[in-house]
Design a protein around this motif. Structure first.
Motif, PDB file in Angstrom:
ATOM      1  N   ARG A 300      -7.957  26.319  33.795  1.00 20.36           N
ATOM      2  CA  ARG A 300      -6.543  26.271  33.954  1.00 20.36           C
ATOM      3  C   ARG A 300      -5.923  26.669  32.860  1.00 20.36           C
ATOM      4  N   HIS A 301      -4.746  27.103  32.768  1.00 21.38           N
ATOM      5  CA  HIS A 301      -4.069  27.771  31.455  1.00 21.38           C
ATOM      6  C   HIS A 301      -3.673  26.351  30.459  1.00 21.38           C
ATOM      7  N   GLU A 302      -3.253  25.228  31.363  1.00 18.61           N
ATOM      8  CA  GLU A 302      -3.006  23.907  30.164  1.00 18.61           C
ATOM      9  C   GLU A 302      -4.221  23.616  29.664  1.00 18.61           C
ATOM     10  N   VAL A 303      -5.521  23.411  30.190  1.00 14.97           N
ATOM     11  CA  VAL A 303      -6.571  23.088  29.740  1.00 14.97           C
ATOM     12  C   VAL A 303      -7.270  23.929  28.427  1.00 14.97           C
ATOM     13  N   VAL A 304      -6.881  25.275  28.844  1.00 17.84           N
ATOM     14  CA  VAL A 304      -7.213  26.299  27.646  1.00 17.84           C
ATOM     15  C   VAL A 304      -6.495  25.971  26.424  1.00 17.84           C
ATOM     16  N   THR A 305      -5.284  25.932  26.807  1.00 17.01           N
ATOM     17  CA  THR A 305      -4.135  25.845  25.683  1.00 17.01           C
ATOM     18  C   THR A 305      -4.370  24.409  24.787  1.00 17.01           C
ATOM     19  N   ARG A 306      -4.911  23.478  25.599  1.00 11.46           N
ATOM     20  CA  ARG A 306      -5.097  22.279  25.103  1.00 11.46           C
ATOM     21  C   ARG A 306      -6.378  22.273  24.066  1.00 11.46           C
ATOM     22  N   LEU A 307      -7.320  22.791  24.610  1.00 12.56           N
ATOM     23  CA  LEU A 307      -8.616  22.898  23.790  1.00 12.56           C
ATOM     24  C   LEU A 307      -8.600  23.807  22.581  1.00 12.56           C
ATOM     25  N   ILE A 308      -7.438  24.755  22.779  1.00 14.63           N
ATOM     26  CA  ILE A 308      -7.485  25.723  21.471  1.00 14.63           C
ATOM     27  C   ILE A 308      -6.645  24.940  20.512  1.00 14.63           C
ATOM     28  N   THR A 309      -5.707  24.084  21.081  1.00 17.87           N
ATOM     29  CA  THR A 309      -4.786  23.480  20.156  1.00 17.87           C
ATOM     30  C   THR A 309      -5.692  22.320  19.359  1.00 17.87           C
ATOM     31  N   ASP A 310      -6.545  21.456  20.100  1.00 20.49           N
ATOM     32  CA  ASP A 310      -7.305  20.554  19.425  1.00 20.49           C
ATOM     33  C   ASP A 310      -8.067  21.225  18.051  1.00 20.49           C
ATOM     34  N   ILE A 311      -8.265  22.508  18.094  1.00 16.29           N
ATOM     35  CA  ILE A 311      -8.978  22.980  16.931  1.00 16.29           C
ATOM     36  C   ILE A 311      -7.879  23.149  15.726  1.00 16.29           C
ATOM     37  N   ALA A 312      -6.724  23.533  16.136  1.00 15.35           N
ATOM     38  CA  ALA A 312      -5.475  23.484  14.949  1.00 15.35           C
ATOM     39  C   ALA A 312      -5.382  22.025  14.482  1.00 15.35           C
ATOM     40  N   ASP A 313      -5.486  20.942  15.576  1.00 11.00           N
ATOM     41  CA  ASP A 313      -5.084  19.701  15.006  1.00 11.00           C
ATOM     42  C   ASP A 313      -6.341  19.172  14.014  1.00 11.00           C
TER      43      ASP A 313
END
Length: 606
Positions: A300-313
């Motif tokens: 789901r889109h909110e899972v994808v963006t959460r995982l991508i954001t984790d890398i930036a964090d």
């Protein structure tokens, strides 16, 4: 209002019935009834049992929720009633003609027959995202998803020494040889060792003298299993990918290993262990591949963006640690925070950086240069990793956004007390703040106190609502899709500023009204619905609309990455199917309706 003279002709102009064979369409028209409806007449109300689907041939129908708040205002060729029909439950909405109207009444039994026999109709009424095959499997993954695009190349007359230096500088194990006529050959580390170091070839000789000419190649349509089998059978570690004479990419054993191991956890681990920003950038350079993989495996889109954001964090926290290793320990406690898409955990394949620093009130003027250097170190590192500098200078490197806690309290108090346009903009950005690294105690009370003060200030809230309506869904006359009229993106839709951002803005207003502390947009909508700020049906509609728009945006970026393009937010709607365009338009109508409800003073549909 006159009835349609030919129901068959009318239905042939309405999607999805326009996809039906002529004989089926004729039979469907015979099963339907054209019904005139007077102004003010109620077609059905909350709690009614619905046995028909309604298609509007003329006039306007208002759909309201259980509290009487308008959810939709529908015109010709829109349908309604399917929600209760498909769920086989009583109506949760009321449908009323606000002007004289003509409805085409389609019996439920006939609708279910159509959905059973014709996939185009079933797809139209089933808005759930279809399941996808697990494309992470090497059995199904295509070479185009895996290959390194635009591999390092040199011309045949390049000196061997120069080719070796380029390989060393780029930390790769091969270099492709090409000229104006196309791909010519490849040189690997094995060639360098065997033919130059051990074989005695002259390092100043042309690289063509040691290259493997006309090596084994594959096209972009091949499967990764083809690469794997070829490597095992022939004992080679590099497969160039070609399109005719043109080199388009290369697959190596390293790529295969990453394909099997690639995950957000893999990238987080590589980033967390990086010794410098350059090593970190090599890891974040794989984010586009990860994005495609996450989308293709049906997340789901909110899972994808959460995982991508984790890398930036993780990149941010690692850079903070590297900065302290170079500059020494911080003289006073501090907190690095992200705002924008990183703050909301909604990063996609296109992200700049938005961040700030909150410092302990114990900081002295003499200590401020330390934090300026810290901010510059981290911001420069993020830029190198692909998180480009914020064009609006909303970064900790700007002294305005690197301040003691007392100054931040003054900022928020001033924005709330004097909500001019700049204050509205800044408050909107800063309401998305999320701690990333440092002393989180510097933020908790600031957030809670600010939300309380803002929610109590009706003038500030009104300004925030007004500010949230600046980004409008791309709807034209009769609520069709309205594309950009000129410029580089002519005839395209902006799925960010006119698609996702309007919902982000609404979520921020709901969070303000309910003093909700979450920053993620979908979480805000869920929390607002749970708190009663959004009605049950209104919240469900907005969540469905947001899911569709956000998913379509990510799907578009994945297609661009697969095509070797830079991911973006502008989409030509002509590439969409009628099904996709119809539901995208419906999603925009929902968002527009919710904006109208907030802007009219009815609150957030609560």
């Amino acid at each position: 209002m006159p009835l349609p003279a030919d129901l068959t002709q009318f239905l042939s102009s309405v999607h999805p019935y326009d996809s039906l064979p002529d004989t089926v369409l004729t039979d469907l028209a015979r099963a339907c009834e054209a019904r005139p409806v007077a102004e003010g007449e109620t077609i059905f109300k909350v709690g009614d049992t619905i046995s028909d689907l309604f298609v509007i041939a003329g006039g306007e129908i208002e759909i309201t929720d259980e509290t009487g708040v308008q959810l939709s205002l529908l015109g010709p060729r829109n349908s309604f009633g399917e929600r209760a029909l498909l769920r086989r439950e009583a109506a949760s909405r009321t449908a009323t003609a606000i002007a004289e109207a003509i409805l085409i009444v389609l019996p439920a039994a006939r609708l279910f027959e159509l959905m059973e026999d014709h996939p185009s109709v079933a797809r139209f009424f089933d808005r759930r995202r279809p399941a996808r095959a697990d494309d992470r499997s090497l059995a199904t993954m295509s070479v185009a998803q895996l290959m390194t695009r635009a591999p390092l190349t040199c011309t045949p007359d390049t000196p061997i020494r120069s080719a070796a230096e380029q390989m060393q500088a780029n930390r790769i194990s091969s270099i492709c040889i090409a000229d104006d006529s196309g791909f010519r050959g490849i040189v690997t580390l094995r060639d360098m060792n065997g033919k130059v170091v051990a074989g005695g070839a002259d390092p100043d000789a042309p690289v063509s003298t040691i290259m493997t000419a006309n090596p084994l190649t594959l096209g972009a349509g091949a499967l990764v299993t083809d690469v794997l089998h070829l490597m095992v059978e022939r004992g080679i570690g590099h497969i160039p990918i070609v399109d005719g004479p043109r080199l388009t990419g290369i697959v190596t054993q390293t790529d295969l290993t990453r394909a099997q191991a690639m995950s957000s956890a893999d990238l987080v681990g590589r980033v967390a262990k990086a010794g410098d920003a350059m090593e970190m950038a090599r890891a974040t350079g794989d984010i586009p591949k990860l994005l495609v993989q996450l989308i293709d495996t049906g997340n789901r889109h909110e899972v994808v963006t959460r995982l991508i954001t984790d890398i930036a964090d993780t990149a941010t926290r690692r850079l903070l640690a590297l900065a302290e290793a170079e500059l020494g320990p911080a003289p006073v406690p501090y907190l690095w925070l992200a705002c924008g898409s990183q703050g909301r955990q909604e990063q996609t394949g296109v992200s700049d950086q938005d961040n700030c620093l909150i410092l302990s009130d114990d900081v002295t003027e003499a200590q401020m240069p330390y934090f300026a250097a810290l901010a510059r170190f981290v911001s420069d590192g993020l830029d190198r990793c692909g998180y480009v500098y914020c064009p609006g200078d909303m970064m900790a490197t700007n002294p305005r956004w690197c301040q003691p806690l007392r100054v931040w309290r003054d900022y928020f108090s001033g924005w709330i007390a004097r909500p001019d346009p700049e204050a509205q903009m800044l408050a909107s950005v800063m309401f998305d703040l999320r701690p990333i690294g440092g002393d989180e105690s510097l933020f908790g009370s600031l957030r809670d106190d600010t939300l309380r003060a803002a929610a109590k200030n009706s003038i500030f809230t009104a300004h925030m609502i007004s500010n949230s309506l600046k980004h409008q869904p791309p709807l034209g006359l009769l609520r069709g899709l309205a594309t950009i009229r000129s410029g580089d993106h002519r005839n395209q839709l902006d799925l960010k500023h006119n698609g996702v951002v309007p919902v982000v803005d609404l979520g921020r207003v709901y969070a303000l009204q309910g003093q909700l502390t979450v920053a993620n947009t979908r979480a805000r909508l869920e929390a607002a619905r749970k708190a009663g700020i959004l009605s049950k049906s209104g919240g469900a509609d907005l969540l469905d609309a947001y899911d569709l728009i956000a998913t379509m945006r990510l799907d578009h970026q994945a297609r661009q990455i697969k095509a070797g393009e830079k991911p973006g937010n502008h989409l030509d709607p002509s590439v969409l199917s009628d099904f996709e365009r119809s539901h995208l338009r419906d999603a925009f109508v929902v968002v527009k309706t919710m904006q109208s409800a907030v802007g009219s003073g009815k609150g957030a549909l609560g």
